[in-house]
Design a protein around this motif. Structure first.
Motif, PDB file in Angstrom:
ATOM      1  N   VAL A  18       0.841  -1.196   0.000  1.00  0.00           N
ATOM      2  CA  VAL A  18       0.000   0.000   0.000  1.00  0.00           C
ATOM      3  C   VAL A  18       0.877   1.246   0.000  1.00  0.00           C
ATOM      4  CG1 VAL A  18      -1.760   1.288   1.268  1.00  0.00           C
ATOM      5  CG2 VAL A  18      -1.882  -1.206   1.139  1.00  0.00           C
ATOM      6  N   SER A  19       1.872   1.255   0.864  1.00  0.00           N
ATOM      7  CA  SER A  19       2.883   2.307   0.876  1.00  0.00           C
ATOM      8  C   SER A  19       4.170   1.700   1.389  1.00  0.00           C
ATOM      9  CB  SER A  19       2.469   3.482   1.755  1.00  0.00           C
ATOM     10  OG  SER A  19       2.540   3.134   3.125  1.00  0.00           O
ATOM     11  N   GLU A  20       5.296   2.264   0.984  1.00  0.00           N
ATOM     12  CA  GLU A  20       6.573   1.715   1.421  1.00  0.00           C
ATOM     13  C   GLU A  20       6.727   1.811   2.930  1.00  0.00           C
ATOM     14  OE1 GLU A  20      10.870   3.371   0.972  1.00  0.00           O
ATOM     15  OE2 GLU A  20      10.527   2.047  -0.755  1.00  0.00           O
ATOM     16  N   ALA A  21       6.345   2.961   3.492  1.00  0.00           N
ATOM     17  CA  ALA A  21       6.508   3.152   4.932  1.00  0.00           C
ATOM     18  C   ALA A  21       5.684   2.132   5.720  1.00  0.00           C
ATOM     19  CB  ALA A  21       6.105   4.568   5.317  1.00  0.00           C
ATOM     20  N   GLU A  22       4.434   1.929   5.319  1.00  0.00           N
ATOM     21  CA  GLU A  22       3.581   0.975   6.013  1.00  0.00           C
ATOM     22  C   GLU A  22       4.095  -0.448   5.821  1.00  0.00           C
ATOM     23  OE1 GLU A  22      -1.140  -0.352   6.212  1.00  0.00           O
ATOM     24  OE2 GLU A  22      -0.512   1.301   4.933  1.00  0.00           O
ATOM     25  N   SER A  23       4.577  -0.762   4.634  1.00  0.00           N
ATOM     26  CA  SER A  23       5.123  -2.095   4.363  1.00  0.00           C
ATOM     27  C   SER A  23       6.323  -2.378   5.258  1.00  0.00           C
ATOM     28  CB  SER A  23       5.535  -2.198   2.889  1.00  0.00           C
ATOM     29  OG  SER A  23       4.439  -1.994   2.034  1.00  0.00           O
ATOM     30  N   ILE A  24       7.213  -1.395   5.366  1.00  0.00           N
ATOM     31  CA  ILE A  24       8.399  -1.567   6.205  1.00  0.00           C
ATOM     32  C   ILE A  24       8.007  -1.727   7.668  1.00  0.00           C
ATOM     33  CG2 ILE A  24      10.464  -0.395   7.067  1.00  0.00           C
ATOM     34  CD1 ILE A  24      10.701   0.865   4.239  1.00  0.00           C
ATOM     35  N   GLU A  25       7.049  -0.924   8.122  1.00  0.00           N
ATOM     36  CA  GLU A  25       6.600  -1.011   9.510  1.00  0.00           C
ATOM     37  C   GLU A  25       6.008  -2.386   9.809  1.00  0.00           C
ATOM     38  OE1 GLU A  25       3.597   1.289  12.639  1.00  0.00           O
ATOM     39  OE2 GLU A  25       3.781   1.977  10.569  1.00  0.00           O
ATOM     40  N   ASN A  26       5.166  -2.895   8.920  1.00  0.00           N
ATOM     41  CA  ASN A  26       4.538  -4.198   9.152  1.00  0.00           C
ATOM     42  C   ASN A  26       5.552  -5.329   9.116  1.00  0.00           C
ATOM     43  OD1 ASN A  26       1.944  -3.157   9.474  1.00  0.00           O
ATOM     44  ND2 ASN A  26       1.481  -3.286   7.287  1.00  0.00           N
ATOM     45  N   ALA A  27       6.454  -5.288   8.139  1.00  0.00           N
ATOM     46  CA  ALA A  27       7.475  -6.336   8.059  1.00  0.00           C
ATOM     47  C   ALA A  27       8.425  -6.247   9.245  1.00  0.00           C
ATOM     48  CB  ALA A  27       8.243  -6.211   6.744  1.00  0.00           C
ATOM     49  N   GLY A  28       8.789  -5.019   9.615  1.00  0.00           N
ATOM     50  CA  GLY A  28       9.684  -4.848  10.755  1.00  0.00           C
ATOM     51  C   GLY A  28       9.082  -5.350  12.047  1.00  0.00           C
ATOM     52  N   ARG A  29       7.779  -5.207  12.186  1.00  0.00           N
ATOM     53  CA  ARG A  29       7.091  -5.692  13.374  1.00  0.00           C
ATOM     54  C   ARG A  29       7.258  -7.204  13.529  1.00  0.00           C
ATOM     55  NH1 ARG A  29       0.519  -5.462  14.337  1.00  0.00           N
ATOM     56  NH2 ARG A  29       0.515  -6.571  16.338  1.00  0.00           N
ATOM     57  N   MET A  30       7.235  -7.928  12.434  1.00  0.00           N
ATOM     58  CA  MET A  30       7.365  -9.385  12.502  1.00  0.00           C
ATOM     59  C   MET A  30       8.719  -9.793  13.060  1.00  0.00           C
ATOM     60  SD  MET A  30       4.458 -10.433  11.524  1.00  0.00           S
ATOM     61  CE  MET A  30       3.034  -9.826  10.615  1.00  0.00           C
ATOM     62  N   VAL A  31       9.746  -9.026  12.721  1.00  0.00           N
ATOM     63  CA  VAL A  31      11.093  -9.334  13.201  1.00  0.00           C
ATOM     64  C   VAL A  31      11.308  -8.770  14.597  1.00  0.00           C
ATOM     65  CG1 VAL A  31      13.556  -8.989  12.752  1.00  0.00           C
ATOM     66  CG2 VAL A  31      11.996  -9.431  10.848  1.00  0.00           C
ATOM     67  N   LYS A  32      10.963  -7.505  14.795  1.00  0.00           N
ATOM     68  CA  LYS A  32      11.278  -6.808  16.039  1.00  0.00           C
ATOM     69  C   LYS A  32      10.400  -7.248  17.194  1.00  0.00           C
ATOM     70  CE  LYS A  32      12.152  -2.140  17.778  1.00  0.00           C
ATOM     71  NZ  LYS A  32      12.231  -0.711  17.404  1.00  0.00           N
ATOM     72  N   GLU A  33       9.104  -7.454  16.952  1.00  0.00           N
ATOM     73  CA  GLU A  33       8.175  -7.771  18.031  1.00  0.00           C
ATOM     74  C   GLU A  33       7.802  -9.249  18.098  1.00  0.00           C
ATOM     75  OE1 GLU A  33       4.753  -5.239  17.785  1.00  0.00           O
ATOM     76  OE2 GLU A  33       5.951  -3.439  17.473  1.00  0.00           O
ATOM     77  N   ALA A  34       7.637  -9.889  16.934  1.00  0.00           N
ATOM     78  CA  ALA A  34       7.165 -11.278  16.921  1.00  0.00           C
ATOM     79  C   ALA A  34       8.293 -12.295  16.896  1.00  0.00           C
ATOM     80  CB  ALA A  34       6.243 -11.498  15.721  1.00  0.00           C
ATOM     81  N   GLY A  35       9.527 -11.855  16.658  1.00  0.00           N
ATOM     82  CA  GLY A  35      10.658 -12.764  16.728  1.00  0.00           C
ATOM     83  C   GLY A  35      10.951 -13.549  15.475  1.00  0.00           C
ATOM     84  N   ALA A  36      10.380 -13.152  14.341  1.00  0.00           N
ATOM     85  CA  ALA A  36      10.680 -13.842  13.085  1.00  0.00           C
ATOM     86  C   ALA A  36      12.128 -13.587  12.670  1.00  0.00           C
ATOM     87  CB  ALA A  36       9.741 -13.367  11.979  1.00  0.00           C
ATOM     88  N   ASP A  37      12.690 -14.545  11.959  1.00  0.00           N
ATOM     89  CA  ASP A  37      14.032 -14.386  11.401  1.00  0.00           C
ATOM     90  C   ASP A  37      13.991 -13.750  10.021  1.00  0.00           C
ATOM     91  OD1 ASP A  37      15.492 -15.809  13.551  1.00  0.00           O
ATOM     92  OD2 ASP A  37      14.325 -17.523  12.834  1.00  0.00           O
ATOM     93  N   ALA A  38      12.838 -13.819   9.364  1.00  0.00           N
ATOM     94  CA  ALA A  38      12.685 -13.295   8.007  1.00  0.00           C
ATOM     95  C   ALA A  38      11.206 -13.155   7.707  1.00  0.00           C
ATOM     96  CB  ALA A  38      13.351 -14.235   6.989  1.00  0.00           C
ATOM     97  N   VAL A  39      10.891 -12.490   6.607  1.00  0.00           N
ATOM     98  CA  VAL A  39       9.507 -12.386   6.154  1.00  0.00           C
ATOM     99  C   VAL A  39       9.406 -12.938   4.733  1.00  0.00           C
ATOM    100  CG1 VAL A  39       9.027 -10.379   7.588  1.00  0.00           C
ATOM    101  CG2 VAL A  39       9.788 -10.036   5.220  1.00  0.00           C
ATOM    102  N   LYS A  40       8.212 -13.374   4.376  1.00  0.00           N
ATOM    103  CA  LYS A  40       7.940 -13.817   3.004  1.00  0.00           C
ATOM    104  C   LYS A  40       6.940 -12.870   2.364  1.00  0.00           C
ATOM    105  CE  LYS A  40       5.211 -17.329   1.903  1.00  0.00           C
ATOM    106  NZ  LYS A  40       4.283 -16.658   0.920  1.00  0.00           N
ATOM    107  N   LEU A  41       7.217 -12.495   1.127  1.00  0.00           N
ATOM    108  CA  LEU A  41       6.322 -11.631   0.370  1.00  0.00           C
ATOM    109  C   LEU A  41       5.777 -12.381  -0.829  1.00  0.00           C
ATOM    110  CD1 LEU A  41       8.481  -8.351   0.073  1.00  0.00           C
ATOM    111  CD2 LEU A  41       7.004  -9.058   1.970  1.00  0.00           C
ATOM    112  N   GLU A  42       4.458 -12.377  -1.024  1.00  0.00           N
ATOM    113  CA  GLU A  42       3.911 -12.806  -2.302  1.00  0.00           C
ATOM    114  C   GLU A  42       4.320 -11.747  -3.316  1.00  0.00           C
ATOM    115  OE1 GLU A  42      -0.071 -14.121  -2.594  1.00  0.00           O
ATOM    116  OE2 GLU A  42       0.107 -15.533  -0.924  1.00  0.00           O
ATOM    117  N   SER A  43       5.119 -12.156  -4.282  1.00  0.00           N
ATOM    118  CA  SER A  43       5.911 -11.202  -5.047  1.00  0.00           C
ATOM    119  C   SER A  43       5.344 -10.908  -6.418  1.00  0.00           C
ATOM    120  CB  SER A  43       7.349 -11.715  -5.175  1.00  0.00           C
ATOM    121  OG  SER A  43       7.896 -12.000  -3.898  1.00  0.00           O
ATOM    122  N   GLY A  44       5.781  -9.791  -6.951  1.00  0.00           N
ATOM    123  CA  GLY A  44       5.410  -9.338  -8.284  1.00  0.00           C
ATOM    124  C   GLY A  44       6.293  -8.162  -8.629  1.00  0.00           C
ATOM    125  N   PRO A  45       5.994  -7.475  -9.717  1.00  0.00           N
ATOM    126  CA  PRO A  45       6.806  -6.300 -10.067  1.00  0.00           C
ATOM    127  C   PRO A  45       6.851  -5.261  -8.955  1.00  0.00           C
ATOM    128  CG  PRO A  45       5.393  -6.933 -11.902  1.00  0.00           C
ATOM    129  CD  PRO A  45       4.970  -7.770 -10.730  1.00  0.00           C
TER     130      PRO A  45
END
Length: 268
Positions: free
Chosen positions: A87-114
């Motif tokens: 939706v926006s780069e800032a929101e995307s970074i915040e959501n992905a960062g939350r998975m690592v910083k708060e939830a303890g993930a080692d990485a994130v997966k993105l359903e990818s496209g251009p």
């Protein structure tokens, strides 16, 4: 503990399964699985939805945290749900960062496209490892009109292959290829230096991933490219029926399941 660097450089076949809760994650890790994907497949597998689309960022974060707390060795990858990125780069970074910083993930997966090439590059720059995902991307079910095999024409296959290279160049440490022709997956695997992890993509990928409920036979259906390696659905049904019978017959609880305390004998 396998790290992102270990997965990127893996010379042996990579094994990955989904898990959505602590007890399952503990068992998956105990079996020696390399990576655990906290997939948005939880929508279909355990949350009662018909698609992955209703799954929220909060649900993925909560379940990723549960999986992270229960594991020490497996690489934990959080799946970014529908509209949590893009939706926006800032929101995307915040959501992905939350998975690592708060939830303890080692990485994130993105359903990818251009649209995820530049985002992948930016996330990697910020220290958030990215697993890309091409082929059948279930979050696009409404656009695709179902869950059919992707990359079956020259044009579609070329687009997937080009996007695979683009995401590798953007810094993705691995690539999930879902429900694409085996020969296309094999060609992409040969082209990339980063590993591919297949699901319904043949045996030439560098690793394989399946949904845990399919593997253990918990659901009443699994996709044709999957395989049930157990019958947990049958075991649960038998155990619950046995419990019901034991309660109704008075067999349970038995004396060994109860305790008496002399001090309360005279309460009534």
């Amino acid at each position: 503990m396998p790290t992102v660097a270990d997965i990127r450089a893996a010379e042996e076949t990579i094994t990955m399964l989904t898990a959505y809760d602590a007890p399952t994650a503990e068992l998956v890790e105990r079996a020696g699985i390399d990576a655990i994907l906290v997939g948005d497949s939880m929508g279909n597998a355990v949350l009662g939805h018909d698609t992955t689309l209703p799954v929220t960022t909060e649900e993925v974060a909560s379940r990723t945290a549960a999986v992270s707390r229960a594991t020490d060795e497996a690489l934990v990858v959080a799946d970014m749900p529908f509209l949590s990125v893009g939706v926006s780069e800032a929101e995307s970074i915040e959501n992905a960062g939350r998975m690592v910083k708060e939830a303890g993930a080692d990485a994130v997966k993105l359903e990818s496209g251009p649209h995820t090439v530049s985002l992948t590059e930016r996330l990697v720059e910020l220290g958030i490892p990215v697993m890309a995902h091409l082929g059948l991307t279930p979050q696009r079910v409404n656009q695709l009109g179902g869950y059919g095999r992707q990359g079956t024409t020259e044009e579609a296959a070329t687009e997937i292959a080009e996007l695979a290279v683009a995401h590798e160049e953007a810094g993705a440490f691995s690539l999930v290829l879902e429900h694409v022709p085996a020969n296309l997956a094999g060609a992409i695997t040969d082209e990339l230096s980063t590993p591919t992890i297949g699901i319904g993509a043949g045996s030439d990928c560098d690793g394989q991933v399946l949904v845990i409920t399919d593997v253990i036979g918990l659901g009443d259906w699994s996709p044709p490219f999957s395989r049930q390696f157990g019958d947990v659905r049958g075991e649960i049904t038998s155990a619950v029926e046995a419990y019901k019978e034991a309660v109704e017959s008075g067999e349970f609880p038995a004396e060994e399941h109860s305790e008496t305390v002399e001090e309360v004998e005279d309460v009534y």
